[in-house]
Structures are given as C-alpha cells and as structure tokens.
Motif scaffolding. Structure first.
Motif, short mmCIF file in Angstrom:
data_model
loop_
_atom_site.label_atom_id
_atom_site.label_comp_id
_atom_site.label_asym_id
_atom_site.label_seq_id
_atom_site.Cartn_x
_atom_site.Cartn_y
_atom_site.Cartn_z
N LYS A 67 -4.89 -3.58 0.95
CA LYS A 67 -4.62 -2.59 2.00
C LYS A 67 -4.38 -3.26 3.35
O LYS A 67 -3.57 -2.78 4.15
CB LYS A 67 -5.79 -1.62 2.14
CG LYS A 67 -5.86 -0.57 1.08
CD LYS A 67 -7.09 0.29 1.37
CE LYS A 67 -7.22 1.46 0.47
NZ LYS A 67 -8.42 2.26 0.79
N GLU B 63 -9.10 -4.53 -3.31
CA GLU B 63 -8.53 -3.31 -2.74
C GLU B 63 -8.41 -3.42 -1.22
O GLU B 63 -7.36 -3.13 -0.65
CB GLU B 63 -9.40 -2.10 -3.12
CG GLU B 63 -8.89 -0.78 -2.63
CD GLU B 63 -9.78 0.38 -3.06
OE1 GLU B 63 -9.77 1.38 -2.34
OE2 GLU B 63 -10.46 0.29 -4.09
N LEU C 191 0.80 6.89 -6.80
CA LEU C 191 -0.26 7.87 -7.01
C LEU C 191 0.32 9.29 -6.94
O LEU C 191 0.02 10.13 -7.80
CB LEU C 191 -1.37 7.70 -5.97
CG LEU C 191 -2.48 8.73 -6.00
CD1 LEU C 191 -3.22 8.72 -7.33
CD2 LEU C 191 -3.45 8.47 -4.84
N THR D 93 -6.35 8.37 -9.35
CA THR D 93 -6.99 8.17 -8.05
C THR D 93 -6.36 6.97 -7.35
O THR D 93 -5.78 6.08 -7.98
CB THR D 93 -8.50 7.89 -8.19
OG1 THR D 93 -8.68 6.65 -8.90
CG2 THR D 93 -9.20 9.03 -8.91
N GLU D 94 -6.53 6.92 -6.05
CA GLU D 94 -6.05 5.79 -5.26
C GLU D 94 -6.74 4.50 -5.75
O GLU D 94 -6.10 3.47 -5.95
CB GLU D 94 -6.35 6.01 -3.78
CG GLU D 94 -5.92 4.86 -2.91
CD GLU D 94 -6.23 5.10 -1.44
OE1 GLU D 94 -6.68 4.15 -0.78
OE2 GLU D 94 -6.00 6.23 -0.95
N TYR E 68 0.81 -1.22 0.00
CA TYR E 68 0.00 0.00 0.00
C TYR E 68 0.85 1.28 0.00
O TYR E 68 0.55 2.20 -0.78
CB TYR E 68 -0.97 -0.03 1.18
CG TYR E 68 -1.93 1.12 1.19
CD1 TYR E 68 -2.87 1.29 0.18
CD2 TYR E 68 -1.90 2.05 2.23
CE1 TYR E 68 -3.76 2.35 0.19
CE2 TYR E 68 -2.79 3.11 2.24
CZ TYR E 68 -3.71 3.27 1.23
OH TYR E 68 -4.58 4.32 1.23
N ILE F 181 0.59 4.33 -2.83
CA ILE F 181 0.39 5.76 -2.55
C ILE F 181 1.53 6.57 -3.16
O ILE F 181 1.31 7.66 -3.70
CB ILE F 181 0.26 6.00 -1.03
CG1 ILE F 181 -1.00 5.30 -0.49
CG2 ILE F 181 0.22 7.48 -0.70
CD1 ILE F 181 -2.29 5.66 -1.21
#
Length: 113
Positions: free
Chosen positions: A92, A88, A16, A28-29, A9, A13
């Motif tokens: 995470k 997703e 992104l 977008t995430e 994760y 990020i």
C-alpha cells in the motif's frame, strides 16, 4: 481480470470491485492483497527459473513467506521492506518499491541455488 496480479494498490481495489460485481460477494481487500503478494511472488520465481520448480508459501501470513524447493526443502524466505510489519502495508505504501524489494530477494535466493 479475475486472474490478473495487480501492480499497485489502485489495481488491487479495482480487482476487488470486479470480484464483488462478478459473483464473489465475500471477497475482501485483505484477501486480494494477500493473493497479490503470494501470486506475484510466485510469478517472479516462475520467470526467474523459467519453470515452476519452487513454490512460495506463507510462513507467517502477511509477514513472511518461504520458498519450497523441488524436494520440499526450504530454499529461502522473503520479508517486507524494512520499516513494514506486513506485506500488505508495504504494498500500500509504495508498490514500486514493494516489487523491487521482492525482486531483489528472489534474485538472491535463485542466485544462491
């Protein structure tokens, strides 16, 4: 970095942030995570088969993927770990277990061919 498949994760990020800083303001995430799942799973199949014979596609976006064989037949399906509704959320929660689960499913599908 644009084409990298994040391992976890924090890397997603970071990707992104990189995308937004390099001309992709609409990134977008959710989009990065879904691309990570699909691209990463495709990569697992490519490695297992030593070629790109099969294609991984969304069956139900973020909830189930299917694998299309060389003659467009359905050769298998992949789902998140038990207890997770989406890939997703699975990613995470624990990226290591996420990739282990997908690797197990890929080996099962490839082994059944």
């Amino acid at each position: 970095m644009f084409t990298m498949i994040p391992d976890d994760y924090p890397e997603a990020i970071a990707k992104l942030s990189w995308l937004k800083a390099h001309g992709y303001p609409d990134a977008t995430e959710e989009g990065v995570l879904r691309d990570t799942v699909l691209s990463g799973t495709q990569d697992l199949f490519n490695e297992a088969l030593e070629e790109s014979y099969w294609t991984v596609l969304w069956d139900v976006q973020d909830k189930k993927m299917w694998v299309r064989g060389v003659q467009s037949e359905r050769v298998g399906e992949l789902i998140p770990r038990k207890g997770f509704e989406t890939f997703e959320d699975d990613f995470k929660d624990d990226a290591y277990q996420f990739w282990e689960n997908l690797g197990t499913q890929v080996r099962s599908i490839v082994g059944s061919e």
